[in-house]
Design a protein around this motif. Structure first.
Motif, PDB file in Angstrom:
ATOM      1  N   SER A  73       3.646   5.897   1.737  1.00  0.00           N
ATOM      2  CA  SER A  73       3.888   4.652   2.468  1.00  0.00           C
ATOM      3  C   SER A  73       3.776   3.444   1.545  1.00  0.00           C
ATOM      4  O   SER A  73       4.585   2.509   1.625  1.00  0.00           O
ATOM      5  CB  SER A  73       2.887   4.535   3.619  1.00  0.00           C
ATOM      6  OG  SER A  73       3.050   3.312   4.307  1.00  0.00           O
ATOM      7  N   LYS A  74       2.759   3.484   0.652  1.00  0.00           N
ATOM      8  CA  LYS A  74       2.596   2.376  -0.299  1.00  0.00           C
ATOM      9  C   LYS A  74       3.777   2.306  -1.268  1.00  0.00           C
ATOM     10  O   LYS A  74       4.226   1.214  -1.650  1.00  0.00           O
ATOM     11  CB  LYS A  74       1.294   2.561  -1.062  1.00  0.00           C
ATOM     12  CG  LYS A  74       0.918   1.394  -1.956  1.00  0.00           C
ATOM     13  CD  LYS A  74       0.568   0.158  -1.161  1.00  0.00           C
ATOM     14  CE  LYS A  74      -0.718   0.353  -0.391  1.00  0.00           C
ATOM     15  NZ  LYS A  74      -1.153  -0.896   0.270  1.00  0.00           N
ATOM     16  N   GLU A 106      -0.429   8.184   2.683  1.00  0.00           N
ATOM     17  CA  GLU A 106      -0.742   6.789   2.355  1.00  0.00           C
ATOM     18  C   GLU A 106      -0.061   6.363   1.059  1.00  0.00           C
ATOM     19  O   GLU A 106       0.457   5.244   0.957  1.00  0.00           O
ATOM     20  CB  GLU A 106      -2.248   6.609   2.256  1.00  0.00           C
ATOM     21  CG  GLU A 106      -2.979   6.759   3.582  1.00  0.00           C
ATOM     22  CD  GLU A 106      -4.484   6.642   3.417  1.00  0.00           C
ATOM     23  OE1 GLU A 106      -4.952   6.582   2.256  1.00  0.00           O
ATOM     24  OE2 GLU A 106      -5.192   6.605   4.450  1.00  0.00           O
ATOM     25  N   LYS A 137      -3.494  13.384   3.947  1.00  0.00           N
ATOM     26  CA  LYS A 137      -3.623  11.978   4.336  1.00  0.00           C
ATOM     27  C   LYS A 137      -3.362  11.050   3.160  1.00  0.00           C
ATOM     28  O   LYS A 137      -2.664  10.043   3.274  1.00  0.00           O
ATOM     29  CB  LYS A 137      -5.010  11.727   4.905  1.00  0.00           C
ATOM     30  CG  LYS A 137      -5.237  10.294   5.356  1.00  0.00           C
ATOM     31  CD  LYS A 137      -6.650  10.105   5.889  1.00  0.00           C
ATOM     32  CE  LYS A 137      -6.878   8.639   6.296  1.00  0.00           C
ATOM     33  NZ  LYS A 137      -8.259   8.419   6.792  1.00  0.00           N
TER      34      LYS A 137
END
Length: 259
Positions: free
Chosen positions: A118-119, A115, A111
Motif C-alpha cells: 500500500s505504501k 502495508e 500484514k
C-alpha cells in the motif's frame, strides 16, 4: 466540346490542389492544448502510470496471501478388457483429492506485506505527480522557447530585408557617383552575414519544435503553429510564491510517505 473538357479538367485539378493545401495546413496549438497533449502522450508520464498499475497489482497479490488456497486433483484409469476372466482387476477406476490450506499465523508477514504494498502505491502515485509537474514545466519552457525562436526568425528576416534595401540604395548612389564603392562592399558583407543569421534562426526554430514535439508526445511532428508572442502581464506569477509552496511540492510528499 474541347473547351468544356478543358474547363472540367481545370476545375478537378483546382479542387485537388485546394484539398491538398487544406490538409497540409499546420495545426494551431495553444499552451493549454499542449499541456493536455503532454499529460496524455508523454512517455515519462505513461511509464509512471505503468509503475502505479504494477504496484496496485502487487497489492492485490499481497491481499490474496491471507486467503485460503484450494488444490484439487482428479485421476482416472481405463484398462480396457480385464486381464482374466474372473475380473479381479476392475477395467476402470478413478480417484479425487482436495487440499485446502489456510494460513493461521505467519509472524505478521502477510500484514507487513500488505502495508508495504500500500505504501509503495502511494509513493509511485506521488512519483507520477512529480513527473507530471516536471513535464508541465518542460511544456512551459519549450513552448516559450518556440515563441522566442519565432521572434528571432522575424527579426532576422526584417534585418535582412532592410540590408537588401540599403544595398540597393548604395548601389544606386555608387552608380551615380555619390558615394564610395567601399560602402557598397560593406553593405554586401553585412547582408551575407544577415542571410546566414536568418538561416541559423530558422534552424533553431525547427530544433525547438522538434524538442517540443517529443515533450507533448508528437514525436518528430513539427507541422504546428504557435501564435503566442512575448507579451502580457506576468505579475500573477508572484502571487503563487507564498509560505506553503514548499509543503505542497510532490518531492516533500514522497519523502513523508517513504518514512
Amino acid at each position: 466540346m474541347k473547351h468544356k473538357l478543358f474547363l472540367k479538367g481545370t476545375m478537378i485539378i483546382s479542387s485537388l490542389v485546394f484539398s491538398i493545401a487544406a490538409s497540409a495546413q499546420s495545426k494551431v496549438l495553444s499552451l493549454e492544448e499542449c499541456r493536455k497533449m503532454a499529460l496524455e502522450n508523454n512517455k515519462r508520464i505513461i511509464s509512471a502510470q505503468l509503475q502505479v498499475d504494477a504496484a496496485k497489482a502487487n497489492y492485490e497479490a499481497a491481499k490474496t496471501n491471507a486467503l485460503p488456497t484450494i488444490d484439487a486433483s482428479v485421476m482416472g484409469v481405463h484398462l480396457g478388457n480385464p486381464l482374466d476372466q474372473i475380473q479381479l482387476i476392475p477395467s476402470e477406476f478413478a480417484s479425487a483429492s482436495i487440499d485446502v490450506k489456510q494460513p493461521i499465523y505467519a509472524g505478521g508477514k502477510i500484514k507487513l506485506n500488505k502495508e508495504a504494498s500500500s505504501k509503495t502505491i502511494e509513493i509511485y502515485q506521488s512519483q507520477k505527480v512529480l513527473t507530471e509537474t516536471e513535464v508541465l514545466l518542460a511544456v512551459e519552457k519549450g513552448y516559450w522557447q518556440i515563441v522566442q525562436a519565432k521572434e528571432k526568425v522575424n527579426l532576422a528576416e526584417k534585418y535582412r530585408v532592410m540590408l537588401r534595401s540599403l544595398r540597393q540604395d548604395l548601389k544606386n548612389a555608387v552608380d551615380a557617383g555619390l558615394t564610395y564603392k567601399n560602402d557598397l562592399l560593406r553593405s554586401e558583407v553585412n547582408l551575407n552575414q544577415a542571410e546566414l543569421n536568418s538561416i541559423k534562426a530558422n534552424d533553431a526554430l525547427v530544433l525547438a519544435k522538434l524538442n517540443f514535439s517529443q515533450i507533448i508526445g508528437q514525436h518528430g511532428d513539427t507541422n504546428f503553429v504557435i501564435t503566442d508572442e512575448v507579451s502580457g502581464d506576468f505579475t500573477a506569477l508572484l502571487e503563487i510564491l507564498n509560505e506553503n509552496v514548499a509543503d505542497n511540492r510532490p518531492e516533500i510528499d514522497m519523502l513523508k510517505k517513504a518514512i
